[in-house]
Design a protein around this motif. Structure first.
Motif, PDB file in Angstrom:
ATOM      1  N   PRO A 180      30.991  40.646 -72.083  1.00 50.67           N
ATOM      2  CA  PRO A 180      30.050  39.967 -72.979  1.00 50.67           C
ATOM      3  C   PRO A 180      30.140  38.447 -72.858  1.00 50.67           C
ATOM      4  O   PRO A 180      31.226  37.887 -72.768  1.00 50.67           O
ATOM      5  CB  PRO A 180      30.468  40.419 -74.364  1.00 50.67           C
TER       6      PRO A 180
ATOM      7  N   GLU B 106      29.785  36.165 -74.946  1.00 49.09           N
ATOM      8  CA  GLU B 106      30.447  35.447 -76.044  1.00 49.09           C
ATOM      9  C   GLU B 106      31.902  35.138 -75.735  1.00 49.09           C
ATOM     10  O   GLU B 106      32.495  34.240 -76.330  1.00 49.09           O
ATOM     11  CB  GLU B 106      30.369  36.263 -77.343  1.00 49.09           C
TER      12      GLU B 106
ATOM     13  N   SER C  22      33.076  33.987 -72.908  1.00 52.44           N
ATOM     14  CA  SER C  22      33.257  32.967 -71.879  1.00 52.44           C
ATOM     15  C   SER C  22      33.967  31.734 -72.412  1.00 52.44           C
ATOM     16  O   SER C  22      34.735  31.094 -71.698  1.00 52.44           O
ATOM     17  CB  SER C  22      31.901  32.568 -71.283  1.00 52.44           C
TER      18      SER C  22
END
Length: 332
Positions: free
Chosen positions: A141, A143, A145
């Motif tokens: 996902p 988010e 990163s």
């Protein structure tokens, strides 16, 4: 092209001089904050701030400098002659080790530490393709990163830098001009131009040894190499080596040009004969097949086939077979 084992090490010897590093920061690092650096305080990172893991890493260049309003910056430089897809992780590890070693430097109630600027100096010929931070390689996902990105390193690509309007009497500009020189004359001229204002000192000799031990073998692998102990004698030897390299370069170029000219002449002749006998439609299909054939004997045989074949289909079938055999060109 095989890169000599000492290529990165030789580059680091040049970059290990504070004068070169200062010139690199002045010109090639973006941002107005550079004006706040007190370059007179630039020095290698003290050994007491380098932990055991960092000491085991070979070749990382670590500098520290103070800022004129307070605070400090650590510059971590990694010289690379080949692209490495692991570079984001490597630079994240390097930055983490530096920060761990600097933990004792935390100042004030908020525990601030010196900032770390990670730099990759790339001297290779191939385009640099590795990501500049791990965020570019993180899958879903998205988010997550922000939690795994790590620091973004600054890429200084010598070939790209060489295309800029480089300042004179700047040691990093000299490094770039010499590293990016595309001919023996240009290489030697860039070195001479540097020594003309740098003078006869230890750094000048380091430049000469770098050219002799690394750059010349990359471009002229057959040349004999001798240890260089004296700057003047080293320049004399390099001038002679550059002359030999130039003569070999032109000889190889003439040989290649004659061979390619013969091949193209044979292609043109086959196309003209085919147009006269079978018309333009046949030559449109024949030309791309001939471009795939490099062997002069095979090209000459196609000319014979134009005379021997009764129709264009037979000629094209024979030529297709020749183009698909061992006579074909290298590459696509």
């Amino acid at each position: 092209m095989t890169v000599p084992e000492g290529h990165d090490r030789a580059a680091k010897r040049i970059l290990g001089d504070a004068r070169v590093m200062a010139d690199a920061l002045r010109v090639f690092v973006p941002g107005g904050w550079i004006a706040d650096i007190d370059l007179d305080t630039l020095r290698p990172l003290p050994a007491e701030h380098v932990n055991a893991e960092l000491r085991r890493r070979r070749g990382d260049l670590l500098w520290t400098t103070e800022l004129e309003g307070g605070g400090a910056v650590v510059i971590a430089v990694e010289a690379q002659s080949t692209p490495d897809p692991r570079m984001p992780a490597r630079m994240m590890t390097l930055t983490g080790l530096v920060c761990e070693g600097l933990a004792a430097e935390a100042r004030g109630a908020d525990g601030r530490m010196p900032a770390v600027l990670p730099i990759v100096l790339y001297t290779g010929l191939r385009r640099w393709t590795p990501a500049l931070d791990l965020a570019e390689r993180v899958g879903p996902p998205a988010e997550l990163s922000a939690y795994v990105a790590g620091p973004r390193y600054l890429l200084l690509d010598v070939r790209a830098m060489a295309k800029q309007d480089l300042p004179e009497r700047n040691l990093m500009s000299a490094f770039v001009r010499i590293e990016a020189a595309g001919s023996p004359e240009a290489l030697l001229e860039a070195l001479r131009g540097t020594l003309a204002w740098l003078g006869d000192d230890e750094l000048g000799l380091a430049f000469v040894r770098w050219v002799s031990d690394v750059l010349m073998p990359l471009r002229f692998p057959e040349a004999d190499r001798e240890p260089i102990e004296d700057l003047k004698e080293g320049m004399t030897m390099l001038a002679e080596r550059a002359k030999q390299w130039t003569e070999q370069w032109f000889a190889e170029g003439r040989e290649t040009g004659l061979r390619e000219g013969l091949e193209q002449g044979q292609r043109d002749m086959a196309v003209r004969l085919a147009r006269l006998k079978f018309g333009g439609a046949a030559t449109e299909r024949l030309s791309p097949l001939l471009d795939r054939i490099a062997d002069p004997a095979a090209l000459a045989e196609v000319g014979d086939w134009v005379i021997q074949c009764s129709d264009a289909a037979e000629l094209l079938a024979r030529t297709e077979n020749a183009a698909s055999s061992g006579n074909r060109r290298n590459g696509p």
